[in-house]
Write a protein that holds these residues in place. Sequence first.
Motif, PDB file in Angstrom:
ATOM      1  N   PRO A 120      18.509 -15.358  55.346  1.00  0.00           N
ATOM      2  CA  PRO A 120      17.583 -16.195  56.134  1.00  0.00           C
ATOM      3  C   PRO A 120      18.227 -16.847  57.356  1.00  0.00           C
ATOM      4  N   LEU A 121      19.528 -17.063  57.333  1.00  0.00           N
ATOM      5  CA  LEU A 121      20.184 -17.715  58.465  1.00  0.00           C
ATOM      6  C   LEU A 121      20.653 -16.725  59.528  1.00  0.00           C
ATOM      7  N   THR A 122      21.279 -15.632  59.094  1.00  0.00           N
ATOM      8  CA  THR A 122      21.890 -14.701  60.047  1.00  0.00           C
ATOM      9  C   THR A 122      21.001 -13.513  60.391  1.00  0.00           C
ATOM     10  N   GLN A 123      19.955 -13.296  59.590  1.00  0.00           N
ATOM     11  CA  GLN A 123      19.069 -12.137  59.749  1.00  0.00           C
ATOM     12  C   GLN A 123      19.838 -10.826  59.596  1.00  0.00           C
ATOM     13  N   GLN A 124      20.905 -10.864  58.809  1.00  0.00           N
ATOM     14  CA  GLN A 124      21.654  -9.655  58.481  1.00  0.00           C
ATOM     15  C   GLN A 124      21.118  -9.104  57.163  1.00  0.00           C
ATOM     16  N   ARG A 125      21.206  -7.784  57.004  1.00  0.00           N
ATOM     17  CA  ARG A 125      20.646  -7.100  55.849  1.00  0.00           C
ATOM     18  C   ARG A 125      21.631  -7.111  54.684  1.00  0.00           C
ATOM     19  N   TYR A 126      21.121  -7.440  53.477  1.00  0.00           N
ATOM     20  CA  TYR A 126      21.914  -7.317  52.253  1.00  0.00           C
ATOM     21  C   TYR A 126      21.898  -5.857  51.819  1.00  0.00           C
ATOM     22  N   VAL A 127      23.079  -5.326  51.534  1.00  0.00           N
ATOM     23  CA  VAL A 127      23.221  -3.936  51.113  1.00  0.00           C
ATOM     24  C   VAL A 127      24.131  -3.910  49.889  1.00  0.00           C
ATOM     25  N   LEU A 128      23.728  -3.143  48.879  1.00  0.00           N
ATOM     26  CA  LEU A 128      24.546  -2.983  47.681  1.00  0.00           C
ATOM     27  C   LEU A 128      25.210  -1.623  47.742  1.00  0.00           C
ATOM     28  N   TYR A 129      26.527  -1.644  47.721  1.00  0.00           N
ATOM     29  CA  TYR A 129      27.293  -0.393  47.752  1.00  0.00           C
ATOM     30  C   TYR A 129      28.570  -0.585  46.943  1.00  0.00           C
ATOM     31  N   ALA A 130      28.828   0.315  46.028  1.00  0.00           N
ATOM     32  CA  ALA A 130      30.065   0.358  45.238  1.00  0.00           C
ATOM     33  C   ALA A 130      30.382  -0.992  44.581  1.00  0.00           C
ATOM     34  N   GLY A 131      29.362  -1.622  43.996  1.00  0.00           N
ATOM     35  CA  GLY A 131      29.576  -2.859  43.258  1.00  0.00           C
ATOM     36  C   GLY A 131      29.778  -4.092  44.120  1.00  0.00           C
ATOM     37  N   GLN A 132      29.537  -3.962  45.421  1.00  0.00           N
ATOM     38  CA  GLN A 132      29.696  -5.087  46.341  1.00  0.00           C
ATOM     39  C   GLN A 132      28.388  -5.301  47.094  1.00  0.00           C
ATOM     40  N   VAL A 133      28.080  -6.560  47.351  1.00  0.00           N
ATOM     41  CA  VAL A 133      26.977  -6.896  48.243  1.00  0.00           C
ATOM     42  C   VAL A 133      27.592  -7.080  49.622  1.00  0.00           C
ATOM     43  N   HIS A 134      27.048  -6.362  50.598  1.00  0.00           N
ATOM     44  CA  HIS A 134      27.529  -6.424  51.973  1.00  0.00           C
ATOM     45  C   HIS A 134      26.432  -7.020  52.848  1.00  0.00           C
ATOM     46  N   LEU A 135      26.831  -7.641  53.922  1.00  0.00           N
ATOM     47  CA  LEU A 135      25.901  -8.042  54.968  1.00  0.00           C
ATOM     48  C   LEU A 135      26.209  -7.185  56.186  1.00  0.00           C
ATOM     49  N   ILE A 136      25.164  -6.524  56.712  1.00  0.00           N
ATOM     50  CA  ILE A 136      25.335  -5.676  57.890  1.00  0.00           C
ATOM     51  C   ILE A 136      24.255  -6.023  58.908  1.00  0.00           C
ATOM     52  N   GLY A 137      24.465  -5.593  60.138  1.00  0.00           N
ATOM     53  CA  GLY A 137      23.407  -5.696  61.134  1.00  0.00           C
ATOM     54  C   GLY A 137      22.235  -4.835  60.706  1.00  0.00           C
ATOM     55  N   ASP A 138      21.051  -5.132  61.189  1.00  0.00           N
ATOM     56  CA  ASP A 138      19.845  -4.442  60.718  1.00  0.00           C
ATOM     57  C   ASP A 138      19.394  -3.332  61.672  1.00  0.00           C
ATOM     58  N   GLY A 139      20.299  -2.800  62.470  1.00  0.00           N
ATOM     59  CA  GLY A 139      19.941  -1.814  63.481  1.00  0.00           C
ATOM     60  C   GLY A 139      19.610  -0.428  62.969  1.00  0.00           C
ATOM     61  N   PHE A 140      19.742  -0.169  61.679  1.00  0.00           N
ATOM     62  CA  PHE A 140      19.465   1.161  61.138  1.00  0.00           C
ATOM     63  C   PHE A 140      18.098   1.251  60.472  1.00  0.00           C
TER      64      PHE A 140
END
Length: 156
Positions: A120-140
Amino acid sequence: MALLVALLGLVAWFEPGLERANELPSLTELSPAAARSLRLFKGNDLVLGLELTEQGWHLNAPVAGVADNERVRELLGLLSTPSLRRFPAPVDRLAEFGLAEPELILEVDGVPIAFGGLDPLTQQRYVLYAGQVHLIGDGFRHHLLAGAQGFRAGAR
């Protein structure tokens, strides 16, 4: 005066006392060039299937056809997009990140990458990969929502 300007320019260029920030790690260790198959699920429904053949990328689900190789290449850029932040996936709290029942799951050669909600603050996407939650830009996201028609050769 010119010597002073040149000296200040050198100081600004080399930034003494400041270390260069380390490059951010990639979302995955998967190589975009090595990918051979992509499957995209919305919930439990397969909405896109792509396979690399000797002639290039081809759609194989939900319909067959020649794929837009450039569009697939752009989507594969997701694999090496920077992971802006990551932390171990808290299995009992995945719903907080929209990852308990992710809207979209991209499988690259059978390896799942799940897409959750936005921070909600950064507007970055939560992604689950290999047992980790990542925050990435939402450009994809536009590629993930394009569907099979969006990946058909000549569609753009």
